[in-house]
Scaffold this motif. Sequence first.
Motif, PDB file in Angstrom:
ATOM      1  N   PHE A 164       0.823  -1.201   0.000  1.00  0.00           N
ATOM      2  CA  PHE A 164       0.000   0.000   0.000  1.00  0.00           C
ATOM      3  C   PHE A 164       0.862   1.258   0.000  1.00  0.00           C
ATOM      4  CE2 PHE A 164      -2.503   3.401   1.876  1.00  0.00           C
ATOM      5  CZ  PHE A 164      -3.598   3.385   1.032  1.00  0.00           C
ATOM      6  N   LEU A 165       1.953   1.262   0.747  1.00  0.00           N
ATOM      7  CA  LEU A 165       2.844   2.426   0.728  1.00  0.00           C
ATOM      8  C   LEU A 165       3.381   2.673  -0.677  1.00  0.00           C
ATOM      9  CD1 LEU A 165       4.861   1.877   4.035  1.00  0.00           C
ATOM     10  CD2 LEU A 165       3.133   3.638   3.608  1.00  0.00           C
ATOM     11  N   THR A 166       3.724   1.600  -1.371  1.00  0.00           N
ATOM     12  CA  THR A 166       4.203   1.719  -2.748  1.00  0.00           C
ATOM     13  C   THR A 166       3.176   2.415  -3.634  1.00  0.00           C
ATOM     14  OG1 THR A 166       5.605  -0.256  -2.633  1.00  0.00           O
ATOM     15  CG2 THR A 166       4.826   0.395  -4.815  1.00  0.00           C
ATOM     16  N   MET A 167       1.949   1.910  -3.611  1.00  0.00           N
ATOM     17  CA  MET A 167       0.939   2.401  -4.543  1.00  0.00           C
ATOM     18  C   MET A 167       0.374   3.756  -4.135  1.00  0.00           C
ATOM     19  SD  MET A 167       1.283   0.152  -6.735  1.00  0.00           S
ATOM     20  CE  MET A 167       0.115   0.858  -7.891  1.00  0.00           C
ATOM     21  N   SER A 168       0.205   3.983  -2.828  1.00  0.00           N
ATOM     22  CA  SER A 168      -0.314   5.286  -2.399  1.00  0.00           C
ATOM     23  C   SER A 168       0.728   6.375  -2.612  1.00  0.00           C
ATOM     24  CB  SER A 168      -0.760   5.246  -0.940  1.00  0.00           C
ATOM     25  OG  SER A 168       0.316   4.954  -0.073  1.00  0.00           O
ATOM     26  N   ARG A 180       6.423  14.292  -0.929  1.00  0.00           N
ATOM     27  CA  ARG A 180       5.753  13.402   0.016  1.00  0.00           C
ATOM     28  C   ARG A 180       5.561  12.017  -0.596  1.00  0.00           C
ATOM     29  NH1 ARG A 180      -0.328  13.905   1.872  1.00  0.00           N
ATOM     30  NH2 ARG A 180      -0.406  12.342   3.529  1.00  0.00           N
ATOM     31  N   GLY A 181       5.179  11.982  -1.869  1.00  0.00           N
ATOM     32  CA  GLY A 181       4.981  10.705  -2.532  1.00  0.00           C
ATOM     33  C   GLY A 181       6.261   9.888  -2.587  1.00  0.00           C
ATOM     34  N   ARG A 182       7.375  10.540  -2.880  1.00  0.00           N
ATOM     35  CA  ARG A 182       8.643   9.815  -2.928  1.00  0.00           C
ATOM     36  C   ARG A 182       8.981   9.235  -1.560  1.00  0.00           C
ATOM     37  NH1 ARG A 182      14.616  11.915  -5.146  1.00  0.00           N
ATOM     38  NH2 ARG A 182      15.807  10.262  -4.106  1.00  0.00           N
ATOM     39  N   GLY A 183       8.783  10.017  -0.521  1.00  0.00           N
ATOM     40  CA  GLY A 183       9.106   9.536   0.817  1.00  0.00           C
ATOM     41  C   GLY A 183       8.277   8.329   1.215  1.00  0.00           C
ATOM     42  N   ILE A 184       6.989   8.355   0.894  1.00  0.00           N
ATOM     43  CA  ILE A 184       6.119   7.237   1.245  1.00  0.00           C
ATOM     44  C   ILE A 184       6.486   5.996   0.435  1.00  0.00           C
ATOM     45  CG2 ILE A 184       3.734   6.408   1.073  1.00  0.00           C
ATOM     46  CD1 ILE A 184       2.855   9.235   1.893  1.00  0.00           C
ATOM     47  N   THR A 185       6.749   6.178  -0.846  1.00  0.00           N
ATOM     48  CA  THR A 185       7.138   5.043  -1.681  1.00  0.00           C
ATOM     49  C   THR A 185       8.451   4.442  -1.198  1.00  0.00           C
ATOM     50  OG1 THR A 185       6.034   6.026  -3.585  1.00  0.00           O
ATOM     51  CG2 THR A 185       7.632   4.306  -4.030  1.00  0.00           C
ATOM     52  N   GLU A 186       9.396   5.272  -0.834  1.00  0.00           N
ATOM     53  CA  GLU A 186      10.677   4.766  -0.348  1.00  0.00           C
ATOM     54  C   GLU A 186      10.512   3.984   0.954  1.00  0.00           C
ATOM     55  OE1 GLU A 186      13.881   7.871  -2.327  1.00  0.00           O
ATOM     56  OE2 GLU A 186      12.973   8.393  -0.389  1.00  0.00           O
ATOM     57  N   ARG A 187       9.537   4.363   1.782  1.00  0.00           N
ATOM     58  CA  ARG A 187       9.258   3.575   2.987  1.00  0.00           C
ATOM     59  C   ARG A 187       8.796   2.168   2.615  1.00  0.00           C
ATOM     60  NH1 ARG A 187       5.938   7.696   5.565  1.00  0.00           N
ATOM     61  NH2 ARG A 187       4.304   6.129   5.931  1.00  0.00           N
ATOM     62  N   GLY A 188       7.881   2.094   1.625  1.00  0.00           N
ATOM     63  CA  GLY A 188       7.410   0.790   1.175  1.00  0.00           C
ATOM     64  C   GLY A 188       8.533  -0.039   0.573  1.00  0.00           C
ATOM     65  N   PHE A 189       9.403   0.603  -0.189  1.00  0.00           N
ATOM     66  CA  PHE A 189      10.530  -0.085  -0.830  1.00  0.00           C
ATOM     67  C   PHE A 189      11.481  -0.645   0.220  1.00  0.00           C
ATOM     68  CE2 PHE A 189      13.994   0.511  -4.327  1.00  0.00           C
ATOM     69  CZ  PHE A 189      13.869  -0.818  -4.688  1.00  0.00           C
ATOM     70  N   ALA A 190      11.698   0.104   1.282  1.00  0.00           N
ATOM     71  CA  ALA A 190      12.591  -0.354   2.349  1.00  0.00           C
ATOM     72  C   ALA A 190      12.031  -1.589   3.046  1.00  0.00           C
ATOM     73  CB  ALA A 190      12.819   0.767   3.358  1.00  0.00           C
ATOM     74  N   LEU A 191      10.715  -1.699   3.117  1.00  0.00           N
ATOM     75  CA  LEU A 191      10.092  -2.842   3.776  1.00  0.00           C
ATOM     76  C   LEU A 191      10.181  -4.112   2.936  1.00  0.00           C
ATOM     77  CD1 LEU A 191       6.884  -1.124   5.208  1.00  0.00           C
ATOM     78  CD2 LEU A 191       8.817  -2.032   6.525  1.00  0.00           C
TER      79      LEU A 191
END
Length: 437
Positions: A164-168, A180-191
């Motif tokens: 969900f972090l990736t897609m949102s 903001r979008g880059r930061g959220i996507t990078e959180r998903g990528f790290a997981l």
Amino acid sequence: MAHEDRYGLPFSTNSHEAASAYRDGVDLMLAGWTGTAETLERAIAADPDFALPLIARARVHAFYQQGDLARQKAAAARELVAKRGTERERSHVETLALAIEGRLPEAIAATLKHVEAWPRDAVVLSLPLGAFGLFAFSGMADHDRARHELCERVARHYGEDWWFLTMSGWAMTENGDVARGRGITERGFALRRQNAHAAHAVLHAMFEDGSIEAADRLVDEWIPTYDRAGILHGHIRWHQALGALEHGDAARALAIYADVLQPSATQAPPLNVVTDGASLLWRLSAYGHAVPQELWLDADSAAQKLFPKSSLPFADVHMALFAAATQNRDALAARLAVIEQRVAEGKLPAGPVVPAICRALAAFADEDYAACVRTLAPVLADVVRIGGSHAQRELIEDTFIVALMRGGELARARSMLDARLHRRPSLRDTRWQAAMA
């Protein structure tokens, strides 16, 4: 004990093996990772009466334009879930089946209704969220905003979920909130690093904020972990080729094309085969680099087999690139006739922008830059209706700007470049500005 998916939703199978393989297959599908089809097939074999892996497998067939197989499995899943399935599973199967059958308005309505009732059904929620998703190909002009708003509505149900972090995050980036979008996507990528959709989403954010060198490093570091058969492998390298063009490095862009994008090398789904190859070759040519004609002819031959008839507007626009570049006026005329008929009958939600783009591309290839500008100018704001991402659709804006420059309308070209450079840095746009000084 009832079996559940990773999001806590129960499903109707008594087989531990089928449940486990289905969970794994869904994660692989949501990550765009190799092994998806094989893992879902294991789930089907373990419990042939379990409808969910069958409809998921149908969706993978649809990704690769294997329409007959996709529809057959969707029909079988409908029968199975009617005999042994919960209300949620019946709605899940029906919604995916509608999408697989290309019934977009019905599929969108079913998706929104389903997500309202079961917001943690990630497979259904995924349907409208991608650049090639239901929203993008609906013809709507506000699909970037629609994706973002849908994600915002269900965000509380997902928390720090990698998918969900990736897609949102990607939806946020495409809707204009890039940082903001880059930061959220990078959180998903790290997981979950084994997530091609996350790598792809981060690259989009880097494209939007001008981080070309960082994007190049990301691909170089990450792509060795991703099999060439991965659904996004070629497209991720396409992003790297765009970065090479930012630096004016046509040789590297062509090397990437030869390695993973040309028809004899690619393992991508048909829509990516056509759109990635055509758009990269067109950009090379429009930016003033030599493109061997045999590359165009070879790619066009493959594309004609994959999309012989008018279909999705996004595909049609890229088929128009081939027709324009190879001077195949008969092919373009035939496709345009069908497109115009669909517009006249109200059967093309994207509307008149589609034939206008096709005609403008032909004018550009004929070096009739005034006609290209005249045809595109009234519809530039509607290009979003063809679907895809900002990075993909920018090809049309680039064509318009180059037509302005070559047609001597330098003031209009400078104005558009100024607007883009205020949004993000671009070495290419800076070079174009300097050339007009």
